[in-house]
Design an enzyme around this catalytic site. Structure first.
Site, PDB file in Angstrom:
ATOM      1  N   ASP A  37      16.772  25.826 -35.719  1.00  0.00           N
ATOM      2  CA  ASP A  37      18.193  26.094 -35.929  1.00  0.00           C
ATOM      3  C   ASP A  37      18.524  25.627 -37.339  1.00  0.00           C
ATOM      4  O   ASP A  37      17.831  24.770 -37.901  1.00  0.00           O
ATOM      5  CB  ASP A  37      19.025  25.336 -34.897  1.00  0.00           C
ATOM      6  CG  ASP A  37      20.514  25.530 -35.115  1.00  0.00           C
ATOM      7  OD1 ASP A  37      20.939  26.677 -35.303  1.00  0.00           O
ATOM      8  OD2 ASP A  37      21.233  24.518 -35.121  1.00  0.00           O
ATOM      9  N   ASP A  65      19.748  21.097 -32.368  1.00  0.00           N
ATOM     10  CA  ASP A  65      20.535  19.902 -32.063  1.00  0.00           C
ATOM     11  C   ASP A  65      21.894  20.199 -31.473  1.00  0.00           C
ATOM     12  O   ASP A  65      22.650  19.278 -31.187  1.00  0.00           O
ATOM     13  CB  ASP A  65      20.716  19.047 -33.317  1.00  0.00           C
ATOM     14  CG  ASP A  65      21.781  19.619 -34.258  1.00  0.00           C
ATOM     15  OD1 ASP A  65      21.988  20.848 -34.234  1.00  0.00           O
ATOM     16  OD2 ASP A  65      22.388  18.837 -35.009  1.00  0.00           O
ATOM     17  N   CYS A 104       3.404   1.647   2.855  1.00  0.00           N
ATOM     18  CA  CYS A 104       4.691   0.967   2.678  1.00  0.00           C
ATOM     19  C   CYS A 104       5.655   1.864   1.901  1.00  0.00           C
ATOM     20  O   CYS A 104       6.831   1.996   2.251  1.00  0.00           O
ATOM     21  CB  CYS A 104       4.497  -0.354   1.948  1.00  0.00           C
ATOM     22  SG  CYS A 104       3.466  -1.561   2.818  1.00  0.00           S
ATOM     23  N   CYS A 147       0.855  -1.188   0.000  1.00  0.00           N
ATOM     24  CA  CYS A 147       0.000   0.000   0.000  1.00  0.00           C
ATOM     25  C   CYS A 147       0.889   1.236   0.000  1.00  0.00           C
ATOM     26  O   CYS A 147       2.114   1.159   0.046  1.00  0.00           O
ATOM     27  CB  CYS A 147      -0.921   0.013   1.215  1.00  0.00           C
ATOM     28  SG  CYS A 147      -0.030   0.032   2.785  1.00  0.00           S
TER      29      CYS A 147
END
Length: 820
Positions: free
Chosen positions: A508, A697, A106, A103
């Site tokens: 770009d 990139d 825990c 649960c």
């Protein structure tokens, strides 16, 4: 003490003569073993006793296996390769499955206890799947010590691999299927008895027959309610304890109320029974959830399907002799023999003279790719022709495929803004449903008390927010998985929603709209030195650069040491070559003219100029001829048809940027921009009310990628750009970009459809339930049908529609770039 009692910590039955006592929150408790005493003591001493108040079940017995030798073995590098990855800051991250997590309490206990351990950077435990991400500093603590700590809490950790994930899905299905079968059989039987009861009531049957049918219905309905319906009750209790009532609350109340009232009336010998309604609620909801689970497993099976293409063993060459070893045993530098037709098990470089590989699993590119000696190859590619040898570079968790799997997992863990909103609405909706059912029951108690209970049941069930809660996450999950198969990897789940709203897309130029380079077009020596010598100096410097233009320079022919490398985004690179301080990049940067214009002497040239110089003078100018990507015109045309305005923002000189814009038909372009200048351009567009996507990139793109509304990095770009990006195009070029935009819009359209249906359904069904038109069993059928409708509508997103760029289905993931 006599008799049998249960352990306070783990619930194990213990007799009255063997027990251990402890004080928890000032009260004496009984424990079964010294191990449970130790764990409970740690919980108490660390002030974590709230765990015992919030947990929904007993904990796993402590001391299952806390032998130090077992966990110390996980400190071995060979064992860590499959489930441990390294971060740039030196920390490491392990993917684990925990046994015994039952649960949210825990999860809370583990996270609170482990966060306090020195060296632990982060730990996140999913209570539903028990999958755990543990990040730690290996300079402070060992993985084995951390695993031992977790085991001491009573939760045995295991490495998470795709095999373990597959087994978890199988276990979930095995647990759900018997419940569904029991519910289905119980419903068919109970409905038969209900029909007999209704028919008997119409024909004044013997009361003994009525009572017999009621008792038989009770016997059949009981296992359906308490076994098949157990997940609904546990979910309702968990939600109430955590203060977040979910969709299980009204369902649990409806089933419990129907069952309890029916049992009472059965033994009282009078009044209506609702066993048929109770088992129908459970069956219809179990059926809907089983189908939802199947759809979720199918939608989330992408990384598992990819991992299953990787072999578990490999043929390693030692002194020219082959030996079969496990892939986890391979070390960087080993030579691996890959027979034709088999998958390459590791990331590395081709050692053979040549090979042809199928990278469609990773890139979506269906055509075989020719490889020469020294070319990179990635795990998951298939060697098509003769046997090939590969020099190992990365294995296990460090391969491209494993990194992609982690990125997908992180993206799925993130909750988009729209999902969070619908979750919050669903919580309030549940509270409203409970109030509405109570109000309807009170009203009908005054109008017709005999119908009040039926009305309350119908309202509780028909207004269950299952469809509302499923509408958004189902569409997002399937949409993200479909895009991943297309080669579009979403690093942040919210990017899907933002991508659908893009009105302007800024590109770009270098490496994004243009090929990485067609090579050196012309060398102009500006000092009295051999051009070949100048090219070699430039190649030595550029060999340390990640900029796309660096690929135009040939590999250096010498092994002269290059030290003190400093990269200046948007400007160039400085370093010492054989003791001589050199710079390469823009003219202004090489001359060291702080604040001077970066313009070239020949701004009208369509070729890109790169300068080399020492600290006192320019030494050479290299003209690099670029070419526009072959797919770029079609991609931009498709984006324009979708209503997206393109623009170029480049740090290059005006000549090359103008030439590229003219070839692509882009009227808005900006040249000579620094990283700050690109970011300022995006900010201006955002201030004008536009939703801006940035596609780049390079290292100099990372600031503007982080500042855009949604950012897209090319898969072959630098890892820094990919760190800053929301999306990564993993295949070659920009081909997948129009399909990604189209699919994001389709996903949001499906989300709106689902939300619209969920709202419309409730607007129609609620009045019908309140007025008594809908019987409880019909309300359950309608609610289940609405949940299934939104789930199946979302599953339609698994089919990608190409945006006119290519018609070949793609399977996609990566081309071999190093991912973050």
């Amino acid at each position: 003490m006599t008799g049998t009692v249960s352990c306070f910590h783990c619930g194990t039955a213990i007799d009255g003569t063997t027990h251990h006592a402890l004080q928890i929150d000032g009260k004496p408790v009984t424990l079964c073993s010294p191990a449970c005493v130790e764990v409970a003591t740690r919980i108490r001493d660390k002030g974590l006793t709230g765990f015992y108040r919030f947990r929904t079940g007993a904990s796993a017995p402590a001391g299952n296996d806390t032998a130090p030798g077992r966990w110390a073995s996980y400190d071995r590098e060979a064992l860590q390769r499959e489930f441990v990855s390294s971060h740039g800051d030196g920390s490491r991250e392990a993917q684990l499955l925990l046994q015994g997590v039952r649960c949210a309490a825990c999860s809370w206990l583990i996270e609170r206890a482990m966060t306090a351990v020195p060296g632990v950077r982060e730990i996140a435990v999913d209570p539903l799947t028990t999958r755990t991400r543990l990040r730690w500093d290996p300079g402070i603590t060992r993985l084995g010590a951390l695993l031992e700590r977790i085991a001491a809490l009573g939760y045995d950790p295991y490495p998470y691999t795709e095999d373990e994930a597959g087994r978890a899905a199988i276990l979930e299905r095995r647990a759900a299927l018997p419940r569904l079968i029991v519910a289905g059989l119980g419903m068919s039987e109970t409905m038969g008895y209900a029909v007999a009861l209704y028919a008997g009531a119409l024909h004044d049957a013997d009361p003994a027959i009525h009572q017999f049918l009621r008792l038989i219905s009770l016997l059949v309905a009981t296992p359906v309610v308490f076994y098949a319906g157990a997940p609904f009750f546990s979910g309702a209790v968990r939600g109430l304890r955590l203060g977040r009532p979910g969709m299980d609350v009204p369902v649990g109340l409806a089933v419990a109320a129907a069952y309890i009232a029916s049992v009472w009336n059965t033994f009282k010998g009078s009044g209506a029974v609702y066993f048929d309604s109770a088992v129908m609620f459970v069956f219809f909801l179990s059926c809907a959830r089983f189908l939802e689970m199947s759809g979720r497993h199918r939608a989330l099976s992408l990384t598992g399907a990819l991992a299953r293409h990787l072999p578990r063993v490999a043929t390693r060459l030692r002194a020219g002799r082959p030996e079969i070893v496990g892939v986890v045993e391979l070390e960087p530098g080993d030579l691996v023999l890959v027979p034709p037709g088999q998958s390459i098990p590791v990331d590395g470089r081709l050692d053979s003279t040549s090979a042809r590989v199928d990278e469609s699993l990773l890139t979506g590119e269906s055509r075989p790719v020719a490889k020469a000696a020294g070319d990179p190859v990635v795990a998951g590619s298939i060697n098509l022709l003769g046997a090939a040898t590969v020099c190992v570079e990365r294995v296990g968790a460090m391969t491209v495929l494993a990194q992609i799997s982690r990125l997908i997992a992180v993206a799925r863990e993130e909750r988009p803004r729209l999902v969070e909103i619908t979750d919050r609405v669903a919580v309030w909706f549940v509270s409203g449903v409970l109030l509405l059912a109570a109000a309807a029951g009170a009203a009908w108690w005054l109008i017709d008390p005999s119908r009040a209970f039926d009305i309350v049941l119908a309202v509780l069930v028909v207004t269950c927010p299952c469809a509302l809660a499923l509408a958004t996450p189902a569409a997002f999950t399937v949409g993200m998985s479909a895009l991943a198969r297309q080669g579009v990897l979403l690093r942040r789940a919210g990017a899907l929603e933002m991508l659908s709203r893009v009105s302007n897309m800024v590109f770009d130029k270098t490496g994004t709209l243009t090929e990485h380079s067609a090579g050196i077009h012309r060398i102009e020596a500006l000092v009295d030195q051999d051009p070949g010598r100048l090219l070699e100096l430039a190649a030595l410097l550029e060999s340390r650069s990640e900029h796309p233009l660096a690929r135009a320079f040939p590999p250096p022919a010498t092994t002269v040491p290059v030290t003190d490398i400093v990269a200046v985004p948007g400007q160039g690179l400085a370093g010492c070559v054989d003791g001589e301080r050199l710079r390469i990049g823009t003219r202004a940067f090489v001359l060291g003219l702080a604040g001077a214009s970066a313009a070239d002497n020949s701004p009208g040239s369509a070729a890109q100029s790169v300068y080399l110089g020492c600290e006192s003078q320019l030494m050479a100018r290299f003209e690099i001829a670029e070419r526009v990507r072959t797919e770029a015109p079609a991609v931009l045309a498709a984006l324009a048809d979708a209503g997206i305005a393109p623009a170029i923002a480049s740090g290059d000189q005006a000549g090359p940027v103008r030439a590229a814009a003219a070839q692509l038909g882009i009227t808005t372009w900006h040249a000579g921009l620094s990283p700050a200048g690109k970011l300022e351009l995006v900010r201006k567009l955002q201030q004008q009310g536009h939703t801006v996507a940035m596609v780049g990139d390079g290292i100099n793109d990372s600031p503007v990628l982080a500042g855009a509304d949604v950012s897209i990095a090319i898969g072959t770009g630098t890892s820094l750009a990919q760190h800053a990006a929301d999306c990564i195009l993993m295949g070659p070029g920009l081909v997948a970009l129009p399909a990604a935009v189209a699919h994001s819009r389709r996903t949001m359209h499906v989300v709106r459809q689902n939300l619209g249906w969920a709202v419309a359904y409730n607007l129609v069904a609620v009045p019908l339930a309140i007025t008594g038109v809908l019987a409880p069993w019909l309300a359950a059928l309608g609610m289940s049908a609405s949940s299934l409708l939104v789930t199946f509508n979302a599953l339609r997103l698994g089919r990608i529609r190409q945006a006119g760029i290519e018609t070949q289905p793609r399977h996609a993931l990566n081309r071999g770039a190093a991912l973050p």
